[in-house]
Write an enzyme that holds these catalytic residues in place. Structure first.
Site, mmCIF file in Angstrom:
data_model
loop_
_atom_site.group_PDB
_atom_site.id
_atom_site.type_symbol
_atom_site.label_atom_id
_atom_site.label_comp_id
_atom_site.label_asym_id
_atom_site.label_seq_id
_atom_site.Cartn_x
_atom_site.Cartn_y
_atom_site.Cartn_z
ATOM 1 N N HIS A 60 0.835 -1.209 0.000
ATOM 2 C CA HIS A 60 0.000 0.000 0.000
ATOM 3 C C HIS A 60 0.860 1.246 0.000
ATOM 4 O O HIS A 60 1.568 1.536 0.972
ATOM 5 C CB HIS A 60 -0.918 0.012 1.218
ATOM 6 C CG HIS A 60 -1.955 1.090 1.163
ATOM 7 N ND1 HIS A 60 -2.934 1.135 0.198
ATOM 8 C CD2 HIS A 60 -2.164 2.181 1.946
ATOM 9 C CE1 HIS A 60 -3.704 2.188 0.401
ATOM 10 N NE2 HIS A 60 -3.261 2.843 1.454
ATOM 11 N N TYR A 125 -4.684 7.527 -6.893
ATOM 12 C CA TYR A 125 -5.910 8.276 -7.140
ATOM 13 C C TYR A 125 -5.686 9.718 -7.601
ATOM 14 O O TYR A 125 -6.647 10.469 -7.790
ATOM 15 C CB TYR A 125 -6.840 8.260 -5.914
ATOM 16 C CG TYR A 125 -6.266 8.776 -4.617
ATOM 17 C CD1 TYR A 125 -6.262 10.125 -4.310
ATOM 18 C CD2 TYR A 125 -5.780 7.890 -3.666
ATOM 19 C CE1 TYR A 125 -5.776 10.591 -3.102
ATOM 20 C CE2 TYR A 125 -5.287 8.338 -2.453
ATOM 21 C CZ TYR A 125 -5.281 9.694 -2.176
ATOM 22 O OH TYR A 125 -4.795 10.146 -0.985
ATOM 23 N N HIS A 241 -9.594 1.034 0.827
ATOM 24 C CA HIS A 241 -9.463 1.503 2.209
ATOM 25 C C HIS A 241 -10.737 1.134 2.960
ATOM 26 O O HIS A 241 -11.838 1.339 2.432
ATOM 27 C CB HIS A 241 -9.363 3.035 2.266
ATOM 28 C CG HIS A 241 -8.100 3.627 1.742
ATOM 29 N ND1 HIS A 241 -8.101 4.696 0.873
ATOM 30 C CD2 HIS A 241 -6.805 3.343 1.990
ATOM 31 C CE1 HIS A 241 -6.858 5.046 0.607
ATOM 32 N NE2 HIS A 241 -6.043 4.236 1.265
ATOM 33 N N GLU A 244 -10.769 2.547 8.619
ATOM 34 C CA GLU A 244 -9.528 3.124 9.139
ATOM 35 C C GLU A 244 -9.772 3.946 10.398
ATOM 36 O O GLU A 244 -8.952 3.933 11.323
ATOM 37 C CB GLU A 244 -8.870 3.995 8.071
ATOM 38 C CG GLU A 244 -7.571 4.651 8.524
ATOM 39 C CD GLU A 244 -6.888 5.457 7.432
ATOM 40 O OE1 GLU A 244 -5.790 5.964 7.694
ATOM 41 O OE2 GLU A 244 -7.441 5.564 6.320
ATOM 42 N N HIS A 278 -6.004 -1.239 6.010
ATOM 43 C CA HIS A 278 -6.195 -0.801 7.398
ATOM 44 C C HIS A 278 -7.132 -1.764 8.134
ATOM 45 O O HIS A 278 -6.672 -2.487 9.004
ATOM 46 C CB HIS A 278 -6.693 0.642 7.496
ATOM 47 C CG HIS A 278 -5.850 1.637 6.791
ATOM 48 N ND1 HIS A 278 -4.506 1.774 7.044
ATOM 49 C CD2 HIS A 278 -6.150 2.537 5.816
ATOM 50 C CE1 HIS A 278 -4.012 2.712 6.264
ATOM 51 N NE2 HIS A 278 -4.975 3.189 5.507
ATOM 52 N N ASP A 329 2.228 3.189 2.984
ATOM 53 C CA ASP A 329 1.108 4.135 2.901
ATOM 54 C C ASP A 329 1.557 5.564 2.636
ATOM 55 O O ASP A 329 1.912 5.920 1.518
ATOM 56 C CB ASP A 329 0.286 4.013 4.180
ATOM 57 C CG ASP A 329 -1.089 4.684 4.089
ATOM 58 O OD1 ASP A 329 -1.358 5.361 3.090
ATOM 59 O OD2 ASP A 329 -1.881 4.539 5.018
#
Length: 462
Positions: A60, A125, A241, A244, A278, A329
């Site tokens: 990730h 994204y 995701h 989280e 997550h 991340d």
């Protein structure tokens, strides 16, 4: 392309069934084609001077967020949270050009390779130009990431993200999200262009992969998820995701009456193709749903700690035979050691006990953590890493000059490395049989570092 077999010899190597001594293996066309322990070095073999481990997949990544690492550690609000951090991220993202994105990713991927990651799941994204206008080439930003991967030498699992809404119930996106937004149709077009780009930029041995990605349940609708899954390959990985933050869980309950993982399990269905990034806040039913589906929980311990997300219930999840891997991340840290150590220590702090993550068949915590991260990363990123016949020839060599590496017996080596060492001890890294890191250095690290410094000054301080 390596068209002849090259032999390697090492005094000790971490194989799928544990440490082995005097290991000889051969590599052809970027893959391991023989491996034998208790062997002898052949004249033409390359001698690897230190313990050899498989590299792992970083499942990730948001590459562009590396540029803002460390600048959000300023208290401007007594209720500072993930959501206020996100506002800062939106401001940074508005300044980035395609060239900036490539520069950031190139240096980041070099750092990842030096840290022992040889594949990265890029949860991508940032699709459009400032103001939200689409580029003439829909995959423009993805192509910058592919160029960065090729220059650095890392394998890229590209995960173009569908992001349409700002909240549950198809809420309109906000101004900070304009560069992310696609409809279902424009996303499918983007995905097709990403597939073509991978064919153009993919180097030897098919090291670049493609997956499906939904930003979160708050960013897409059920119809969009179903449309995308029906339209694209039924074999590639799917990332999202989920759960989280407690606010996300409560918002999902307010919208649907269900918790996020519960909703996804009931309304869409979980399989081993899914990577739930997550998944921090789970009840017992959700935890068992993920584990029984054989999906992967994508854990990002240093980012989750940095953002104050919470503690993943890893002890209970492992008892349910759940699968997991690690990612960096937002890249506040680029260290396999720190990710695994933080995961284990979070369980100790919560439970007020020691040695929380292990198996009856493997009671050395470091060995268990490393093996689980390897397997989960493979599944989530659609690769086969590990020192075994037929696997891609990705491996790293630890620096035996360090006392904890050179003097330790095999049974203690991973525990020593993960729990006692802070400096980078990864001396050499190979990807698909090609040496990318040699004696701690990458051929492009100096020029890449200088370019990255210029982008930091422009994006953060201008």
């Amino acid at each position: 392309m390596q068209d002849i077999s090259q032999g390697y010899f090492v005094e000790r190597a971490l194989l799928p069934n544990g440490w082995a001594d005097n290991v000889r293996f051969t590599v052809q066309d970027g893959y391991i084609n023989t491996i034998v322990s208790d062997s002898e070095k052949q004249y033409e073999d390359i001698l690897l001077s230190g313990p050899v481990l498989p590299t792992i997949a970083n499942l990730h990544s948001h590459a562009f967020q590396r540029v803002m690492a460390g600048v959000a550690e300023v208290s401007l609000d007594p209720n500072d949270s993930f959501w206020s951090w996100r506002d800062l991220m939106y401001k940074v993202v508005q300044k980035l050009t395609p060239n900036d994105a490539r520069v950031i990713a190139t240096y980041l991927y070099i750092e990842m390779l030096k840290a022992g990651y040889s594949q990265v799941g890029e949860f991508h994204y940032l699709h459009h130009a400032q103001g939200g206008q689409a580029y003439d080439q829909p995959a423009e930003m993805a192509m910058q990431l592919l160029q960065a991967a090729d220059v650095s030498g890392i394998g890229l699992t590209l995960l173009p993200v569908l992001y349409s809404h700002s909240g549950f119930g198809a809420q309109m996106p906000n101004a900070g999200q304009t560069r992310f937004i696609n409809t279902s149709d424009s996303y499918l077009n983007l995905h097709r262009n990403c597939e073509k780009a991978i064919l153009n930029y993919g180097r030897q041995n098919d090291i670049h992969k493609l997956g499906i990605c939904f930003h979160s349940l708050r960013a897409v609708t059920k119809n969009q998820i179903e449309t995308v899954l029906e339209s694209l390959s039924a074999t590639i990985p799917i990332h999202i995701h989920i759960a989280e933050q407690q606010k996300e869980v409560q918002d999902c309950l307010n919208w649907s009456g269900l918790r996020p993982v519960q909703w996804l399990h009931n309304e869409i269905g979980l399989t081993e193709r899914w990577c739930l990034v997550h998944a921090t806040h789970l009840d017992a039913h959700e935890l068992n749903a993920i584990a029984s589906s054989q999906a992967v929980a994508g854990l990002c311990p240093t980012t989750e700690a940095n953002l104050g997300d919470g503690i993943f219930p890893a002890v209970a999840y492992e008892k349910a035979k759940g699968r997991w891997g690690i990612g960096s991340d937002s890249h506040v840290s680029l260290s396999i050691v720190e990710e695994l150590r933080t995961l284990e220590y979070s369980q100790r702090l919560r439970d007020q006990q020691r040695n929380r993550l292990y198996q009856a068949t493997q009671n050395h915590v470091g060995d268990h953590l490393f093996q689980q991260a390897l397997l989960g990363g493979n599944q989530a990123c659609d690769v086969a890493l590990g020192l075994a016949v037929g696997h891609r020839a990705d491996f790293m060599v630890l620096d035996s000059k360090h006392p904890f590496i050179g003097a330790s017996e095999n049974k203690d080596l991973l525990n020593r490395w993960i729990f006692s060492c802070n400096e980078n001890l990864i001396k050499d890294v190979f990807v698909a049989g090609r040496q990318i890191i040699q004696n701690f250095h990458h051929e492009h690290e100096e020029s890449s570092r200088e370019a990255f410094m210029r982008v930091i000054k422009k994006v953060i301080y201008d």
